[in-house]
Design a protein around this motif. Structure first.
Motif, mmCIF file in Angstrom:
data_model
loop_
_atom_site.group_PDB
_atom_site.id
_atom_site.type_symbol
_atom_site.label_atom_id
_atom_site.label_comp_id
_atom_site.label_asym_id
_atom_site.label_seq_id
_atom_site.Cartn_x
_atom_site.Cartn_y
_atom_site.Cartn_z
ATOM 1 N N TYR A 402 -25.554 56.179 48.141
ATOM 2 C CA TYR A 402 -26.394 54.968 47.297
ATOM 3 C C TYR A 402 -27.436 54.368 48.044
ATOM 4 O O TYR A 402 -28.484 54.131 47.659
ATOM 5 C CB TYR A 402 -25.169 53.812 46.888
ATOM 6 C CG TYR A 402 -24.047 54.348 45.703
ATOM 7 C CD1 TYR A 402 -24.760 54.438 44.388
ATOM 8 C CD2 TYR A 402 -23.005 54.687 45.967
ATOM 9 C CE1 TYR A 402 -24.055 55.153 43.515
ATOM 10 C CE2 TYR A 402 -22.100 55.157 45.071
ATOM 11 C CZ TYR A 402 -22.813 55.241 43.616
ATOM 12 O OH TYR A 402 -21.960 55.728 42.726
ATOM 13 N N LEU A 403 -27.162 54.091 49.522
ATOM 14 C CA LEU A 403 -28.047 53.598 50.340
ATOM 15 C C LEU A 403 -29.354 54.518 50.489
ATOM 16 O O LEU A 403 -30.347 53.899 50.101
ATOM 17 C CB LEU A 403 -27.634 53.239 51.630
ATOM 18 C CG LEU A 403 -27.016 51.646 51.773
ATOM 19 C CD1 LEU A 403 -26.692 51.525 53.463
ATOM 20 C CD2 LEU A 403 -27.756 50.760 51.357
ATOM 21 N N MET A 427 -35.919 59.623 41.246
ATOM 22 C CA MET A 427 -36.496 59.009 40.063
ATOM 23 C C MET A 427 -35.482 58.494 39.152
ATOM 24 O O MET A 427 -35.312 57.445 38.515
ATOM 25 C CB MET A 427 -37.862 59.513 39.614
ATOM 26 C CG MET A 427 -38.974 59.684 40.478
ATOM 27 S SD MET A 427 -39.392 58.080 41.110
ATOM 28 C CE MET A 427 -38.665 58.137 42.974
ATOM 29 N N VAL A 428 -34.670 59.510 38.746
ATOM 30 C CA VAL A 428 -33.772 59.227 37.559
ATOM 31 C C VAL A 428 -32.740 58.303 38.219
ATOM 32 O O VAL A 428 -32.053 57.318 37.619
ATOM 33 C CB VAL A 428 -33.200 60.647 37.364
ATOM 34 C CG1 VAL A 428 -31.702 60.310 36.320
ATOM 35 C CG2 VAL A 428 -33.981 61.444 36.581
ATOM 36 N N LEU A 429 -32.127 58.455 39.326
ATOM 37 C CA LEU A 429 -31.089 57.832 40.078
ATOM 38 C C LEU A 429 -31.543 56.305 40.317
ATOM 39 O O LEU A 429 -30.739 55.525 40.636
ATOM 40 C CB LEU A 429 -30.530 58.739 41.259
ATOM 41 C CG LEU A 429 -29.706 59.920 40.805
ATOM 42 C CD1 LEU A 429 -29.445 60.565 42.125
ATOM 43 C CD2 LEU A 429 -28.418 59.613 39.998
ATOM 44 N N TYR A 430 -32.752 56.028 40.673
ATOM 45 C CA TYR A 430 -33.058 54.880 41.554
ATOM 46 C C TYR A 430 -32.689 53.703 40.781
ATOM 47 O O TYR A 430 -32.069 52.921 41.261
ATOM 48 C CB TYR A 430 -34.724 54.958 41.639
ATOM 49 C CG TYR A 430 -35.093 53.654 42.334
ATOM 50 C CD1 TYR A 430 -34.722 53.161 43.570
ATOM 51 C CD2 TYR A 430 -36.133 52.980 41.601
ATOM 52 C CE1 TYR A 430 -35.349 52.137 44.338
ATOM 53 C CE2 TYR A 430 -36.553 51.618 42.322
ATOM 54 C CZ TYR A 430 -36.203 51.579 43.395
ATOM 55 O OH TYR A 430 -36.584 50.212 44.234
ATOM 56 N N PRO A 431 -33.129 53.643 39.486
ATOM 57 C CA PRO A 431 -32.573 52.331 38.814
ATOM 58 C C PRO A 431 -31.283 52.206 38.490
ATOM 59 O O PRO A 431 -30.684 50.851 38.806
ATOM 60 C CB PRO A 431 -33.248 52.649 37.399
ATOM 61 C CG PRO A 431 -34.325 53.763 37.440
ATOM 62 C CD PRO A 431 -33.978 54.449 38.322
ATOM 63 N N LEU A 435 -29.348 48.637 40.462
ATOM 64 C CA LEU A 435 -28.434 47.777 39.523
ATOM 65 C C LEU A 435 -27.104 47.789 40.446
ATOM 66 O O LEU A 435 -26.626 46.736 40.432
ATOM 67 C CB LEU A 435 -28.500 48.563 38.107
ATOM 68 C CG LEU A 435 -27.585 47.541 37.483
ATOM 69 C CD1 LEU A 435 -28.221 46.103 37.282
ATOM 70 C CD2 LEU A 435 -27.302 48.079 35.935
ATOM 71 N N ARG A 436 -26.525 49.000 40.758
ATOM 72 C CA ARG A 436 -25.298 49.155 41.528
ATOM 73 C C ARG A 436 -25.266 47.973 42.784
ATOM 74 O O ARG A 436 -24.367 47.218 42.949
ATOM 75 C CB ARG A 436 -24.703 50.399 41.907
ATOM 76 C CG ARG A 436 -24.136 51.106 40.853
ATOM 77 C CD ARG A 436 -23.668 52.257 41.516
ATOM 78 N NE ARG A 436 -22.924 53.232 40.337
ATOM 79 C CZ ARG A 436 -21.395 53.198 40.050
ATOM 80 N NH1 ARG A 436 -21.170 52.235 40.673
ATOM 81 N NH2 ARG A 436 -21.076 54.053 39.495
ATOM 82 N N ILE A 446 -19.455 57.943 39.716
ATOM 83 C CA ILE A 446 -19.984 59.410 39.056
ATOM 84 C C ILE A 446 -21.174 59.786 39.541
ATOM 85 O O ILE A 446 -20.935 61.210 39.661
ATOM 86 C CB ILE A 446 -20.112 58.792 37.476
ATOM 87 C CG1 ILE A 446 -18.836 58.282 37.045
ATOM 88 C CG2 ILE A 446 -20.329 60.384 36.678
ATOM 89 C CD1 ILE A 446 -18.798 57.612 35.775
ATOM 90 N N GLU A 447 -22.061 59.188 39.613
ATOM 91 C CA GLU A 447 -23.487 59.702 40.111
ATOM 92 C C GLU A 447 -23.097 60.486 41.409
ATOM 93 O O GLU A 447 -23.987 61.481 41.837
ATOM 94 C CB GLU A 447 -24.730 58.718 40.461
ATOM 95 C CG GLU A 447 -24.761 57.647 39.322
ATOM 96 C CD GLU A 447 -23.806 56.627 39.741
ATOM 97 O OE1 GLU A 447 -24.452 55.394 39.553
ATOM 98 O OE2 GLU A 447 -22.622 56.358 39.713
#
Length: 474
Positions: A402-403, A427-431, A435-436, A446-447
């Motif tokens: 995540y970081l 780019m897909v995961l960043y938003p 938010l997390r 999950i990601e």
């Protein structure tokens, strides 16, 4: 301290001298004594192996020194592969010990030395600390500097970096740290002229371009720091550097103008002992700072284009779930201020000779009683009686997934051949990840699970370690 004596000195670093057993065999017959310096950690495994090897080949005495002998003098002295120990500051005791051995005299009257008589342990009074400035300067010719360049992987690509110690001790008395037991809140610094001479030699002989000052509290004295920075600027060495700082003390001591001087002298990174995002924990460990200061210093240093690395701990023996969540929240907020923030998170591990150790014992913690138990203790994944969850896996996901992906330019850290694929993922995961972090919601990762399966990479690979590091050892 013993260079002037008519003896041959051989330095062995188990990280570099993989064939050290051969070195022992070649010198066993002429050995005056074998000295071992070990920290309180996994390093004791190699130290024990070395000592047993010497014992199997030579009747010469073995003397242990360093942090381990100082914190656990009786534990190590009772082992049959140890003959003597040196406690505390070892320069003067080791000199006297060597002189006594050469003269075949008893070492029983040397302060700071422990020994055995008929299996009875004798530990002598430890003398007061001597300012290291009074000791002879380090002879770096005895050290293979080239082998140590970039050894810890702390510098960016293109730099040739090395660790260096300019100061010793710390004026603070944090309850989790045993520095106060060793140094008594004293702080010593080398002469600026000596530091500059060493750096010039590193630059000219080894093309060093980056220095990591590995001091415990480098910025403790403003006069020393500003003098060093001015000389670095005037000398035109063009060496970049990094060092450790206490968040509250740094904010109080240094103005914006002085921080700019620090930056101009080559400071690229400051490592901040943020410790926790839980104010109750900061008070417990006597950190003498506030959570808000941990965020304020990120803003301050970012303004001066100085990179930041947080050092934090989680799972103290109060409310581990609470401090775990609040510390991750602190890190997330700091990351939103500066997306280039690096982070180290350690699971809190009790250390003997500290104020916090007794509380941990009250909460059910039992420290190993022997060196054999300690070897097992440091080899295993740490857990404590007050743990309520599987914090290891949660930290793996947070620090190693995540970081890093909270930085939209994280894909640039990857090799060219995989950069496009990681860019798309980034780019897909960043938003979602952003938010997390804003919500401090890390449940149902999950990601992270999908990323691990799709990319087929373990979370502790080098490319992730270059961004942020998770450690469960202290």
């Amino acid at each position: 301290m013993i260079r002037h004596l008519d003896i041959k000195i051989i330095l062995i670093d188990e990280r570099l001298n993989k064939d050290y057993e051969k070195i022992i065999e070649e010198n066993a017959e002429s050995l005056l004594f074998a000295g071992v310096s070990s920290m309180v950690g996994y390093q004791i495994t190699g130290a024990i192996k070395f000592s047993k090897k010497v014992k199997s080949l030579s009747s010469s005495p073995i003397v242990w020194g360093g942090w381990f002998s100082t914190v656990f003098p009786e534990m190590i002295l009772k082992e049959d592969y140890v003959d003597y120990i040196c406690i505390g500051q070892g320069e003067i005791p080791l000199l006297m010990f060597t002189e006594h051995l050469l003269k075949q005299e008893s070492v029983a009257d040397i302060n700071g030395i422990g020994y055995k008589i008929n299996n009875e342990l004798k530990i002598n009074f430890v003398s007061k600390l001597t300012n290291p400035i009074e000791f002879p300067k380090i002879n770096f010719d005895l050290i293979d500097i080239n082998a140590l360049i970039n050894y810890n992987g702390i510098v960016e690509i293109g730099n040739r970096g090395i660790d260096y110690i300019a100061t010793l001790g710390c004026p603070n008395n944090c309850a989790f740290c045993n520095l106060v037991y060793i140094f008594g809140r004293k702080w010593f610094a080398k002469e600026v002229s000596e530091i500059i001479t060493d750096l010039k030699n590193f630059k000219s002989k080894f093309s060093i371009s980056y220095v990591s000052f590995s001091d415990d509290n480098f910025f403790a004295n403003k006069k020393f720091i500003l003098e060093l920075c001015y000389v670095l600027i005037e000398s035109d060495l063009n060496i970049s550097w990094e060092a450790n700082a206490h968040p509250n003390a740094f904010l109080k001591i240094y103005s914006d103008e002085e921080i700019e001087i620090i930056r101009q002298s080559g400071c690229k990174k400051i490592k901040i002992g943020a410790e926790s995002g839980d104010q109750e924990v900061l008070d417990l460990i006597n950190k003498k700072t506030y959570v808000k200061n941990n965020l304020e210093i990120v803003k301050k240093l970012k303004k001066h284009h100085i990179h930041i690395r947080y050092f934090t701990m989680v799972c103290f023996p109060l409310n581990p779930d609470k401090d775990f969540k609040m510390t991750l929240d602190l890190i997330g907020k700091a990351k939103l201020i500066d997306r280039n923030l690096d982070v180290n998170i350690n699971l809190f591990k009790p250390i003997p000779k500290t104020e916090l150790f007794e509380l941990c014992v009250e909460r059910g913690f039992k420290y190993p009683d022997s060196t054999n138990e300690l070897v097992d203790f440091f080899a295993k994944k740490f857990t404590a009686p007050w743990y309520k969850s599987n914090y290891h896996s949660q930290l793996d996901n947070f620090i190693n997934f995540y970081l890093p992906f909270a930085n939209p330019f994280f894909f640039m850290k990857f090799p060219l051949r995989s950069r496009l694929f990681i860019f798309i993922l980034n780019m897909v995961l960043y938003p979602v990840i952003l938010l997390r972090i804003k919500l401090n919601f890390m449940k149902f990762p999950i990601e992270a699970i999908l990323f691990k399966k799709i990319v087929g990479l373990q979370f502790d690979k080098n490319y992730l370690n270059s961004v942020s590091t998770f450690k469960s050892r202290n």
